[in-house]
Design a protein around this motif. Structure first.
Motif, PDB file in Angstrom:
ATOM      1  N   PHE A  16      36.041  29.335  34.250  1.00 15.16           N
ATOM      2  CA  PHE A  16      36.599  29.617  32.929  1.00 15.16           C
ATOM      3  C   PHE A  16      38.094  29.346  32.877  1.00 15.16           C
ATOM      4  O   PHE A  16      38.729  29.067  33.881  1.00 15.16           O
TER       5      PHE A  16
ATOM      6  N   GLU B 155      40.810  31.368  31.952  1.00 18.23           N
ATOM      7  CA  GLU B 155      41.899  32.289  32.247  1.00 18.23           C
ATOM      8  C   GLU B 155      41.753  32.882  33.657  1.00 18.23           C
ATOM      9  O   GLU B 155      41.035  33.853  33.849  1.00 18.23           O
TER      10      GLU B 155
ATOM     11  N   THR C 273      42.328  36.816  34.465  1.00 18.22           N
ATOM     12  CA  THR C 273      41.392  37.898  34.146  1.00 18.22           C
ATOM     13  C   THR C 273      39.954  37.588  34.564  1.00 18.22           C
ATOM     14  O   THR C 273      39.073  38.399  34.356  1.00 18.22           O
ATOM     15  N   ALA C 274      39.737  36.427  35.154  1.00 24.59           N
ATOM     16  CA  ALA C 274      38.356  36.036  35.467  1.00 24.59           C
ATOM     17  C   ALA C 274      37.824  36.726  36.717  1.00 24.59           C
ATOM     18  O   ALA C 274      36.636  36.677  36.988  1.00 24.59           O
ATOM     19  N   LEU C 275      38.716  37.356  37.481  1.00 31.52           N
ATOM     20  CA  LEU C 275      38.268  38.027  38.704  1.00 31.52           C
ATOM     21  C   LEU C 275      38.320  39.534  38.513  1.00 31.52           C
ATOM     22  O   LEU C 275      39.210  40.064  37.851  1.00 31.52           O
ATOM     23  N   ASN C 276      37.363  40.210  39.138  1.00 27.08           N
ATOM     24  CA  ASN C 276      37.346  41.674  39.079  1.00 27.08           C
ATOM     25  C   ASN C 276      38.521  42.221  39.898  1.00 27.08           C
ATOM     26  O   ASN C 276      38.597  41.970  41.104  1.00 27.08           O
TER      27      ASN C 276
END
Lengths: 315, 535
Positions: free
Chosen positions: B90, B92, B95-98
């Motif tokens: 994706f 961004e 913010t794509a990772l926890n």
């Protein structure tokens, strides 16, 4: 992590010192002389003066502060002006009601709120979600003393399953004591659980919308797996905050419920202390409550850091 | 047979038609570039393949992966497919990772969730995959958390998660849009390498024509949910048929025409920045130690003459936004001085001085109060003057007309306008006090290329006609080149190169400028390279 905990502990101690100073001086400047209050209106000047001397009220402020604090540290809270018994005894009797009650109510609250909040969030806008939200709205709106009386009417008066009030003590065993606290705990837990469930739901809905949940779904996780493995832990931060606040409230804010169930708890003690101008009781109990609140805040901070690695580096 | 074949795909969300009869295909080992502006349906096409559409969506048509129909699959079967046969990246990376799980765990999860390996093996594969995306274990151990990595490094982790099981198809939705040019070049090279190594198909979705010109074997251009043009990259670029493709192509290289009688007076200095230093207080580590300061802007000097358009370029974190805030008198400086028309700029400079310098920010959505009408939004700077002039209405109308809007737009709320229109309104708000200098802080970065071209034209025309000076801050070298007379290249708080825009871009002197220009994708270069490879 260890450094973080250590830092938090230092700040905990500093906060305690600051709080004790504030409590001490605020209570000292409150108008009203405990000695004249204890002796009654008829007492002579000399008698009051003698009592003041005996109570150590004539010593300089800082000396009284030091002696109060060193007393606290040794478990000596001083003597109640009204009851003329050591305050530690007064608190000792009551803490074993208030503390278990607070924990009991908090446990109930979490036990109800967690699953309810998660279900509502997972099935957003479903019939289950709508009814849960309606029920929690009701739970917040109902005054807990009224709910307590309904509980008493049904469980104690109509069905005799529980006693209507009073506390049997812990001498007859753990379960007897717990049974005695069940109705008060339920009435305390109801609004708390409702609030907590709503916080849980909205926090979880927020995290479910996060990009990393979408990433998790793109990896092949099902909706449910993404919720449990990725959204839930991230949703815990606001929930922990509320739990911390609720515990502090439950420790001291349960005066009304204590009254309804005739429980001699900490809340009632503060209430009595204030109405009878028993300042030394108020001072000590407030200090104790502040200690409890700061301790809970400390524990919540540690819990934050467990949940979120970004918070582990000391602030 | 193609790896992925999409035929007659249509998609509705509620009653809105999102996609209409989309036909696409990707072969193994091939890169398909999907180009389009916002709202063209390119992301929705990707999410249709993954079947990760928003609720209320209904799709019709056919999406076949190796001949197998995906639209007939149920949710459970799709879960087995996602991450295993199709991976997705994706836009961004931040913010794509926890944030609460280590990168090793997150990569290993892709493997574990599909039951392809034991826990120990999964970690081993995760480790190898991280090596493949060039995050070696000695520098980036698996126990790292996402917040300990930069944006580019995080995007590598996201890529590792997507390719851990060596899927047949990889979908990358604007994978480099949020990254700096040098990082973008690295990530694109990495994607190309992975495609070559694994022979997977790659769908590369982007708004940037230059990126696909360089990388894609085939391209498809989308507009409003329809594929308007598709084919082999070089032939599409060289023989564009559809008017929209042509517009897009010319807009992406757009250079506004400047007036012939334009005057730049470099001796009439509007803004002078002299030896400016800006320190940020660092994080306090101890109650008793003074926090160490971070120097964001280090001894920066330059000046802007009347009518001059000066560009300030640099990658994120180089200090350009910090410098801007100080120039606007919003942040104090720790050294040097800033003069506006010969008067000192600082945090408590008089409002009359503030009126001479106005600003347009990047985000056309976040920089307006949604509860105010345009009239009030545009006239707000008059607060600086203490009182509203009697002809406020007329002035607002004039400013709106000046930026190509209509007088009647005054009575509307901001949500009634598109991103490009909002940016015009932001410019009107900056113009209302008739300032001499406008600071444009990434003012066209959030806009689609065709809108961006229009706004650039507008800015050029305003500067020429009104003699406005600009400080044009951007990470986009192409845009800066198109509109500025002089450019400053900033890195780590220092201006490393300064000069006439054409000189700097045609003949960069500093290594960093060369690296920046080398990393920036360029359509003509890419196409020329393709042509020479063909012959």
């Amino acid at each position: 992590m260890l450094v973080f905990i250590l830092k938090r502990m230092i700040s905990l101690l500093l906060t305690l010192v600051a709080a004790s100073v504030v409590i001490f001086f605020v209570i000292e400047v409150v108008p009203g002389d405990p000695a004249s209050f204890m002796m009654g209106f008829e007492a002579s000047e000399e008698a009051i003066e003698a009592l003041r001397e005996q109570l150590g009220l004539n010593a300089p402020l800082w000396e009284r502060y030091i002696s109060w604090i060193s007393g606290l540290l040794q478990g000596d809270f001083g003597t109640s002006y009204t009851y003329k018994v050591p305050i530690s005894d007064l608190i000792g009797d009551r803490i074993w009601i208030s503390l278990p009650l607070a924990f009991y109510a908090l446990a109930l609250s979490m036990l109800i709120a967690f699953p309810v909040g998660v279900i509502a969030a997972a099935k957003r806008n479903s019939a289950a979600d709508v009814s849960i939200m309606g029920a929690t709205q009701l739970g917040i709106a109902i005054p807990n003393f009224w709910f307590a009386m309904i509980l008493v009417l049904f469980f104690a008066i109509q069905n005799h399953w529980f006693s209507a009030g009073g506390f049997p003590g812990w001498d007859d065993g753990f379960w007897v004591g717990m049974k005695g606290l069940t109705l008060p705990a339920i009435s305390l837990a109801l609004p708390q659980a409702s609030i907590l469930a709503r916080v849980m739901r909205s926090s979880l809905l927020d995290t479910l919308d996060e990009d990393y949940v979408r990433t998790a779904r793109a990896k092949g996780l099902s909706r449910r797996q993404a919720l449990w493995r990725h959204a839930l832990r991230n949703a815990m931060i606001p929930v922990l905050t509320i739990i911390g606040l609720q515990f502090s409230f439950l420790m001291a804010g349960s005066v009304i419920i204590e009254k309804v169930f005739f429980l001699p708890g900490i809340g009632s003690l503060v209430f009595l202390g204030i109405t009878q101008r028993d300042l030394i009781v108020v001072k000590s109990v407030v200090m104790l409550l502040v200690f409890a609140v700061i301790l809970v805040t400390f524990l919540v901070d540690i819990a934050y850091a467990f949940v979120d690695p970004r918070l582990r580096k000391g602030r | 047979m193609s790896l992925l074949t999409i035929k007659d795909l249509s998609l509705k969300i509620g009653d809105a038609e999102i996609l209409e009869d989309v036909d696409l295909s990707v072969d193994a080992g091939e890169i398909l570039g999907i180009i389009g502006e916002s709202g063209s349906g390119k992301s929705m096409t990707a999410l249709s393949i993954m079947q990760l559409l928003p609720s209320g969506s209904t799709s019709a048509g056919s999406i076949r992966l190796d001949g197998e129909e995906l639209l007939d699959r149920n949710e459970k079967q799709m879960c087995a497919l996602r991450g295993n046969d199709i991976g997705m990246i994706f836009q961004e990376p931040m913010t794509a990772l926890n944030p609460v799980k280590t990168i090793g765990d997150q990569v290993a999860e892709t493997i574990l969730i599909h039951g392809s390996a034991s826990r120990g093996e999964a970690r081993e594969i995760a480790q190898q995959t991280l090596e493949r995306v060039e995050l070696p274990a000695d520098k980036f151990p698996m126990g790292r958390y996402p917040h300990e990595l930069s944006g580019g490094q995080r995007q590598r982790v996201v890529i590792a998660m997507a390719i851990a099981l060596r899927p047949r198809l990889l979908i990358a939705d604007e994978p480099t849009t949020a990254l700096d040019v040098t990082t973008q070049a690295q990530i694109l090279t990495l994607l190309k390498k992975l495609v070559d190594e694994d022979g997977m198909g790659l769908i590369l979705i982007t708004h940037d024509l230059a990126v696909v010109a360089d990388l894609a074997d085939h391209i498809a251009i989308m507009q409003k949910g329809v594929v308007v043009e598709a084919g082999e990259t070089l032939s599409v670029f060289r023989h564009m048929q559809h008017p929209y493709s042509k517009t897009l192509f010319s807009a992406s290289n757009h250079v506004p025409k400047r007036a012939a009688n334009r005057t730049i007076d470099r001796d009439d200095i509007v803004l002078r920045v002299n030896g400016v230093v800006r320190d940020y207080p660092g994080q306090r580590v101890s109650l008793f130690k003074k926090p160490e300061a971070f120097r964001a802007v280090d001894n920066v000097s330059f000046s802007i003459g009347r009518g001059e358009n000066v560009g300030l370029v640099g990658e994120s974190g180089c200090g350009k936004s910090t410098l801007t805030r100080s120039i606007l008198g919003l942040n104090p400086i720790q050294g040097g001085e800033i003069d506006l028309f010969g008067q000192p700029v600082n945090t408590d400079m008089p409002n009359s001085l503030r009126a001479g310098i106005q600003v347009v920010f990047q985000d056309p959505y976040g920089s307006f109060n949604p509860r105010w009408k345009v009239d009030r939004l545009v006239s707000e700077p008059f607060y600086l003057m203490g009182s509203f002039p009697k002809d406020t209405h007329q002035r607002v109308a004039k400013a709106l007309v000046e930026v190509g809007m209509e007088e009647a737009d005054m009575d509307k709320y901001i949500h009634e306008f598109s991103g490009g229109q909002r940016q015009r309104i932001a410019i009107a708000r900056a113009l209302i006090l008739e300032p001499d200098l406008i600071v444009l802080d990434e003012a066209v970065s959030a806009l689609d290329v065709s809108i961006r071209a229009q706004i650039l034209d507008l800015l050029a025309e305003l500067s020429d006609r009104l003699g406005l000076s600009y400080l044009f801050i951007s990470h986009d070298l192409g845009v800066v080149r198109a509109i500025t007379d002089r450019v400053l290249v900033m890195r780590d708080g220092v201006i490393v190169e300064e000069g006439d825009s054409q000189d700097v871009f045609n003949n960069p002197q500093h290594e960093y400028t060369k690296a920046l220009l080398g990393a920036a994708p360029d359509i003509e270069q890419a196409l020329a390279a393709r042509e020479s490879a063909k012959n």
